[in-house]
Structures are given as C-alpha cells and as structure tokens.
Design a protein around this motif. Structure first.
Motif, PDB file in Angstrom:
ATOM      1  N   THR A 252      14.571  -5.178  31.374  1.00  0.00           N
ATOM      2  CA  THR A 252      13.008  -5.194  31.342  1.00  0.00           C
ATOM      3  C   THR A 252      12.382  -3.971  30.107  1.00  0.00           C
ATOM      4  O   THR A 252      13.119  -2.985  30.070  1.00  0.00           O
ATOM      5  CB  THR A 252      12.369  -4.264  32.496  1.00  0.00           C
ATOM      6  OG1 THR A 252      12.797  -5.043  33.905  1.00  0.00           O
ATOM      7  CG2 THR A 252      11.000  -4.074  32.508  1.00  0.00           C
ATOM      8  N   LEU A 253      11.984  -4.638  29.158  1.00  0.00           N
ATOM      9  CA  LEU A 253      11.221  -3.842  27.965  1.00  0.00           C
ATOM     10  C   LEU A 253       9.840  -3.500  28.219  1.00  0.00           C
ATOM     11  O   LEU A 253       9.137  -4.128  28.686  1.00  0.00           O
ATOM     12  CB  LEU A 253      11.561  -4.898  26.939  1.00  0.00           C
ATOM     13  CG  LEU A 253      12.747  -5.508  26.416  1.00  0.00           C
ATOM     14  CD1 LEU A 253      12.410  -6.446  24.985  1.00  0.00           C
ATOM     15  CD2 LEU A 253      13.608  -4.195  26.069  1.00  0.00           C
ATOM     16  N   ARG A 254       9.831  -2.167  27.965  1.00  0.00           N
ATOM     17  CA  ARG A 254       8.419  -1.578  27.981  1.00  0.00           C
ATOM     18  C   ARG A 254       7.920  -1.643  26.613  1.00  0.00           C
ATOM     19  O   ARG A 254       8.531  -0.687  25.583  1.00  0.00           O
ATOM     20  CB  ARG A 254       8.226  -0.267  28.472  1.00  0.00           C
ATOM     21  CG  ARG A 254       8.789  -0.270  30.134  1.00  0.00           C
ATOM     22  CD  ARG A 254       8.383   1.048  30.706  1.00  0.00           C
ATOM     23  NE  ARG A 254       9.694   1.898  29.945  1.00  0.00           N
ATOM     24  CZ  ARG A 254      10.974   1.937  30.561  1.00  0.00           C
ATOM     25  NH1 ARG A 254      11.270   1.306  31.614  1.00  0.00           N
ATOM     26  NH2 ARG A 254      11.751   2.862  29.998  1.00  0.00           N
ATOM     27  N   VAL A 255       6.868  -2.357  26.159  1.00  0.00           N
ATOM     28  CA  VAL A 255       6.381  -2.685  24.857  1.00  0.00           C
ATOM     29  C   VAL A 255       4.991  -2.029  24.630  1.00  0.00           C
ATOM     30  O   VAL A 255       4.190  -2.253  25.418  1.00  0.00           O
ATOM     31  CB  VAL A 255       6.234  -4.280  24.517  1.00  0.00           C
ATOM     32  CG1 VAL A 255       5.713  -4.289  22.938  1.00  0.00           C
ATOM     33  CG2 VAL A 255       7.939  -4.701  24.666  1.00  0.00           C
ATOM     34  N   ALA A 256       4.794  -1.256  23.682  1.00  0.00           N
ATOM     35  CA  ALA A 256       3.495  -0.623  23.184  1.00  0.00           C
ATOM     36  C   ALA A 256       3.151  -0.873  21.762  1.00  0.00           C
ATOM     37  O   ALA A 256       4.022  -0.405  20.935  1.00  0.00           O
ATOM     38  CB  ALA A 256       3.303   0.764  23.511  1.00  0.00           C
ATOM     39  N   ARG A 257       2.298  -1.866  21.442  1.00  0.00           N
ATOM     40  CA  ARG A 257       2.198  -2.302  20.245  1.00  0.00           C
ATOM     41  C   ARG A 257       0.746  -1.552  19.712  1.00  0.00           C
ATOM     42  O   ARG A 257      -0.195  -1.637  20.510  1.00  0.00           O
ATOM     43  CB  ARG A 257       2.054  -3.719  19.950  1.00  0.00           C
ATOM     44  CG  ARG A 257       3.361  -4.199  19.822  1.00  0.00           C
ATOM     45  CD  ARG A 257       3.194  -5.871  19.663  1.00  0.00           C
ATOM     46  NE  ARG A 257       4.228  -6.652  19.716  1.00  0.00           N
ATOM     47  CZ  ARG A 257       4.241  -8.126  19.625  1.00  0.00           C
ATOM     48  NH1 ARG A 257       3.172  -8.405  19.055  1.00  0.00           N
ATOM     49  NH2 ARG A 257       5.323  -8.949  19.855  1.00  0.00           N
ATOM     50  N   HIS A 258       0.356  -1.407  18.437  1.00  0.00           N
ATOM     51  CA  HIS A 258      -1.051  -1.110  17.946  1.00  0.00           C
ATOM     52  C   HIS A 258      -0.796  -1.298  16.560  1.00  0.00           C
ATOM     53  O   HIS A 258       0.018  -1.780  15.894  1.00  0.00           O
ATOM     54  CB  HIS A 258      -1.172   0.576  18.370  1.00  0.00           C
ATOM     55  CG  HIS A 258      -0.163   1.417  17.855  1.00  0.00           C
ATOM     56  ND1 HIS A 258       0.077   1.594  16.318  1.00  0.00           N
ATOM     57  CD2 HIS A 258       0.963   2.001  18.317  1.00  0.00           C
ATOM     58  CE1 HIS A 258       1.064   2.463  16.203  1.00  0.00           C
ATOM     59  NE2 HIS A 258       1.595   2.641  17.496  1.00  0.00           N
ATOM     60  N   ALA A 259      -2.131  -1.171  16.080  1.00  0.00           N
ATOM     61  CA  ALA A 259      -2.505  -1.355  14.452  1.00  0.00           C
ATOM     62  C   ALA A 259      -1.784  -0.604  13.524  1.00  0.00           C
ATOM     63  O   ALA A 259      -2.075  -0.891  12.206  1.00  0.00           O
ATOM     64  CB  ALA A 259      -3.863  -1.752  14.340  1.00  0.00           C
ATOM     65  N   GLY A 260      -1.095   0.481  14.131  1.00  0.00           N
ATOM     66  CA  GLY A 260      -0.767   1.674  12.912  1.00  0.00           C
ATOM     67  C   GLY A 260      -1.481   2.920  13.025  1.00  0.00           C
ATOM     68  O   GLY A 260      -2.430   2.874  13.276  1.00  0.00           O
ATOM     69  N   ILE A 261      -0.848   3.795  12.794  1.00  0.00           N
ATOM     70  CA  ILE A 261      -1.508   5.216  12.972  1.00  0.00           C
ATOM     71  C   ILE A 261      -1.753   5.409  11.391  1.00  0.00           C
ATOM     72  O   ILE A 261      -0.814   5.870  10.515  1.00  0.00           O
ATOM     73  CB  ILE A 261      -0.685   6.236  13.600  1.00  0.00           C
ATOM     74  CG1 ILE A 261      -0.331   5.776  14.968  1.00  0.00           C
ATOM     75  CG2 ILE A 261      -1.015   7.737  13.416  1.00  0.00           C
ATOM     76  CD1 ILE A 261       0.553   6.663  15.656  1.00  0.00           C
ATOM     77  N   ARG A 262      -3.098   5.626  10.963  1.00  0.00           N
ATOM     78  CA  ARG A 262      -3.473   5.914   9.449  1.00  0.00           C
ATOM     79  C   ARG A 262      -4.116   7.110   9.272  1.00  0.00           C
ATOM     80  O   ARG A 262      -4.330   7.599   8.245  1.00  0.00           O
ATOM     81  CB  ARG A 262      -4.301   4.868   9.186  1.00  0.00           C
ATOM     82  CG  ARG A 262      -3.771   3.444   9.257  1.00  0.00           C
ATOM     83  CD  ARG A 262      -4.711   2.239   8.981  1.00  0.00           C
ATOM     84  NE  ARG A 262      -4.290   1.089   8.984  1.00  0.00           N
ATOM     85  CZ  ARG A 262      -4.189   0.258   9.925  1.00  0.00           C
ATOM     86  NH1 ARG A 262      -4.557   0.748  10.965  1.00  0.00           N
ATOM     87  NH2 ARG A 262      -3.488  -0.988   9.875  1.00  0.00           N
ATOM     88  N   GLU A 263      -4.581   7.963  10.386  1.00  0.00           N
ATOM     89  CA  GLU A 263      -5.038   9.469  10.492  1.00  0.00           C
ATOM     90  C   GLU A 263      -4.712  10.092  11.563  1.00  0.00           C
ATOM     91  O   GLU A 263      -4.478   9.511  12.763  1.00  0.00           O
ATOM     92  CB  GLU A 263      -6.545   8.939  10.233  1.00  0.00           C
ATOM     93  CG  GLU A 263      -7.181   8.212  11.159  1.00  0.00           C
ATOM     94  CD  GLU A 263      -8.695   8.230  11.017  1.00  0.00           C
ATOM     95  OE1 GLU A 263      -9.384   7.658  11.978  1.00  0.00           O
ATOM     96  OE2 GLU A 263      -9.177   8.117   9.746  1.00  0.00           O
ATOM     97  N   PRO A 264      -5.229  11.292  11.638  1.00  0.00           N
ATOM     98  CA  PRO A 264      -4.941  11.907  12.899  1.00  0.00           C
ATOM     99  C   PRO A 264      -5.760  11.575  14.038  1.00  0.00           C
ATOM    100  O   PRO A 264      -6.862  11.388  13.821  1.00  0.00           O
ATOM    101  CB  PRO A 264      -5.164  13.410  12.479  1.00  0.00           C
ATOM    102  CG  PRO A 264      -5.097  13.481  10.683  1.00  0.00           C
ATOM    103  CD  PRO A 264      -5.425  12.087  10.560  1.00  0.00           C
ATOM    104  N   GLY A 265      -4.991  11.492  15.440  1.00  0.00           N
ATOM    105  CA  GLY A 265      -5.836  10.958  16.363  1.00  0.00           C
ATOM    106  C   GLY A 265      -6.474   9.659  16.168  1.00  0.00           C
ATOM    107  O   GLY A 265      -6.206   8.933  15.171  1.00  0.00           O
ATOM    108  N   PRO A 266      -6.940   8.998  17.110  1.00  0.00           N
ATOM    109  CA  PRO A 266      -7.019   9.527  18.668  1.00  0.00           C
ATOM    110  C   PRO A 266      -5.812   9.347  19.520  1.00  0.00           C
ATOM    111  O   PRO A 266      -4.781   8.970  19.062  1.00  0.00           O
ATOM    112  CB  PRO A 266      -8.279   8.589  19.386  1.00  0.00           C
ATOM    113  CG  PRO A 266      -8.101   7.280  18.418  1.00  0.00           C
ATOM    114  CD  PRO A 266      -7.856   7.523  16.993  1.00  0.00           C
TER     115      PRO A 266
END
Length: 342
Positions: A252-266
C-alpha cells in the motif's frame, strides 16, 4: 520457443528456488545442471530431470545452450558469469552480483561488448509494488529517501565478515531499491556499521548508510539490522520537491502530490492531493518466476533490452560498490566516493 538454459550452482538457492522456478516456467528448457560437488550435482540432476555436468568449460561450449543461471556463492558469481559471457551466453546472476566492485564493473562491461543480456536477481523489480513506485516517483521528483530493513538474526551460514555478509546479504535488496528508485548514479557514501555483538566475530550486524547523488544535492539513508526480534514493518519513504511516497508493507503506497514548494508556508502546499495506491500481493516464488521469465523475454527479443524491468549488471555493480564503500567509510571515518573503488 523456450530459452535453453543451465543452472550453475546446486546449493540451497539453486535447489530450492531457481531450479524449481525454471522447471515450472514454460519460458525455459532446463538442459543441464552444473556443480563441482558430485553429490549436489547428482541430487540436482535427479530432482530436475536434467543431465549433470561438472565441467563448466565443456558446458559452455554447447551450441544449443543460450543462457546460464548462476546460483553459486557470491565469490564465484563473476568468474562463472564471465566465462559464460565470453562464450556468448546470456546470464542471470543471483544477488549480490560480485564480491568486489571492480569485478562487477568488468562483468557489466564485457557483457555489453558481447551484446548479451545480463540480469541480477532482485525480484522486487518485476513486482506490482515496483511498477507502482515507477509510476509515482517521477511526479514527486525525489531528493531524499529513508528506508529501514530490520529483521531477525540470519542463520549461521550468513555470518562472515565480507561487505556482502551478515545483515548485508538481506540489506543488498534495500540498497538496490534505494538506488533504483532515486535514479542516477550514486557518488559517495558515509556509513556506520557494527560487528561482533552476536558471535564476537567480524560479521556486520547493523548498518547505517548515507548515499549521496548529484554532487550531494540528493541522498538516501538506509538503516538495517538483524535485531528486529520479529519481522516488524519497515519504512520505505521518498521525499521530493513535489510530494511524498511511502509504504510500510511494500503493498500500500501513501501518496501526497503537490505543485511544488516555492516559498515559505503555508502548511498545505498548493495543489495538495493525498491518496493511497493498493498493489496486488505476490509471493516470493511467484516473483522469482516473473523475474526469470522477464530474463527469458529479453533473451528471446520479446522485451526491449534498452528498457529492462530487471536489474542490469551495471546497476548490480553500483549496489556492490555502495556496500564496499560503506565498510571503507566506517573504517576510515570519512565519505568514500564510488570513483575511488573503480
């Protein structure tokens, strides 16, 4: 047409796993078994219904033999496989590929020059788990990995001091998983190992290994031991600039994708998408057969040799180099580059 092959090495690995897999699969015609020990050779010949051959050179002169499956002890993997490659035979070599990095490199180079297929026996590469990882990892662009491999103590036959002995006989799978999943050639290793807690000899019983890539801009950390008490869940986690992929059961893979972190937070990165990916559970022998059949498909031209699913000889040599660098790093108290071992 089945690929003709010979099993070289009729000890436990050949007799209990590879030989039965070769006989079960319709991808192979097991035409001979080979071993220097007369009793093992006779037992293998009877069990698998294949002629026994004690003389490797004579075996490799056979025109009807296309490939060799090498299941000897590790120190003989390269000598046997090199002889086969020089005779124009394709080779499937059990892990670990070699007892020294230079030997593994030589085998990989000679196989490439000879134009023959070379595969190393890391079964996970053909599993649904590996296929799911291969699908997910490019999206997260991994820069870090954390893998643990704690298990119960190995049997007495694994207690020897070489860099591929002790817990490393099992951990070689984890090292290769880390290298394959991160992609690119490893460059350097920092490590700590422990020897002698159980029997007082020089067997490696636990290891902590930091492997770096791309001028140290990416890394993988492996922690392994034979003090697991039970076969407790082990972590496989890849952290990237665009997400995280992790598992504790290699199913079982737990996957979290996002657009990339470009600045501090959120706290929640832009475009965060979290989900699980379930992969089918397969058995060890089923995986062994699948890997051998992929080897046969590569030999017969039914699979693309430029993009094999299996571990190549070069990748197997990289794994051995990391393990050798691990020991030197601990002994000398410094980062050891793989280039030093070439």
């Amino acid at each position: 047409m089945p690929v003709t092959t010979a099993l070289v090495g009729c000890g436990p690995r050949g007799m209990d796993w590879l030989g039965p897999a070769l006989k079960e699969s319709d991808h192979f015609d097991l035409t001979a078994v080979c071993d220097v020990d007369p009793q093992r050779l006779a037992a293998a010949s009877e069990k698998f219904g294949a002629p026994g051959e004690a003389d490797l050179e004579r075996l490799l002169r056979r025109d009807d033999l296309q490939s060799v499956v090498v299941a000897t002890s590790a120190r003989y993997h390269v000598p046997v496989a090199l002889a086969a490659v020089r005779a124009g035979k394709h080779v499937f070599v059990e892990k670990p590929l070699a007892d020294a990095p230079a030997a593994g490199r030589q085998l990989a180079q000679e196989a490439e020059r000879a134009g023959v297929v070379g595969v190393v026996g890391y079964q996970f590469r053909v599993t649904p788990f590996a296929a799911a990882l291969a699908e997910e990892l490019p999206h997260i662009r991994p820069v870090q990995a954390l893998l643990t491999a704690h298990r119960v103590p190995l049997m007495r036959q694994f207690f020897f001091p070489d860099h591929y002995g002790g817990i490393m006989d099992d951990t070689t799978h984890t090292v290769h998983l880390a290298l394959w999943a991160m992609g690119g050639r490893p460059e350097g290793v920092m490590a700590h190992v422990r020897r002698g807690t159980i029997t007082g000899d020089e067997t490696i019983e636990f290891a902590s290994i930091l492997i770096d890539f791309d001028d140290r801009s990416r890394c993988a950390f492996i922690q392994s031991s034979m003090f697991g008490a039970t076969r407790a869940p082990n972590l496989v986690e890849f952290i990237g600039t665009h997400g995280v992929v992790s598992t504790t059961d290699r199913r079982t893979l737990r996957v979290a994708r996002h657009a990339g972190i470009r600045e501090p937070g959120p706290r929640a990165p832009e475009g965060l998408d979290e989900r699980t990916v379930e992969t089918p559970q397969t058995g060890y022998q089923q995986d062994t057969i699948a890997l051998l059949e992929h080897f046969a498909d590569l030999v017969a031209g039914r699979a693309d040799r430029r993009r094999p699913r299996a571990c190549t000889l070069t990748q197997g040599a990289d794994t051995i180099a990391v393990m050798a660098a691990m020991v030197r790093s601990f002994e000398e108290g410094r980062r050891v580059t793989l280039a030093e071992l070439e």
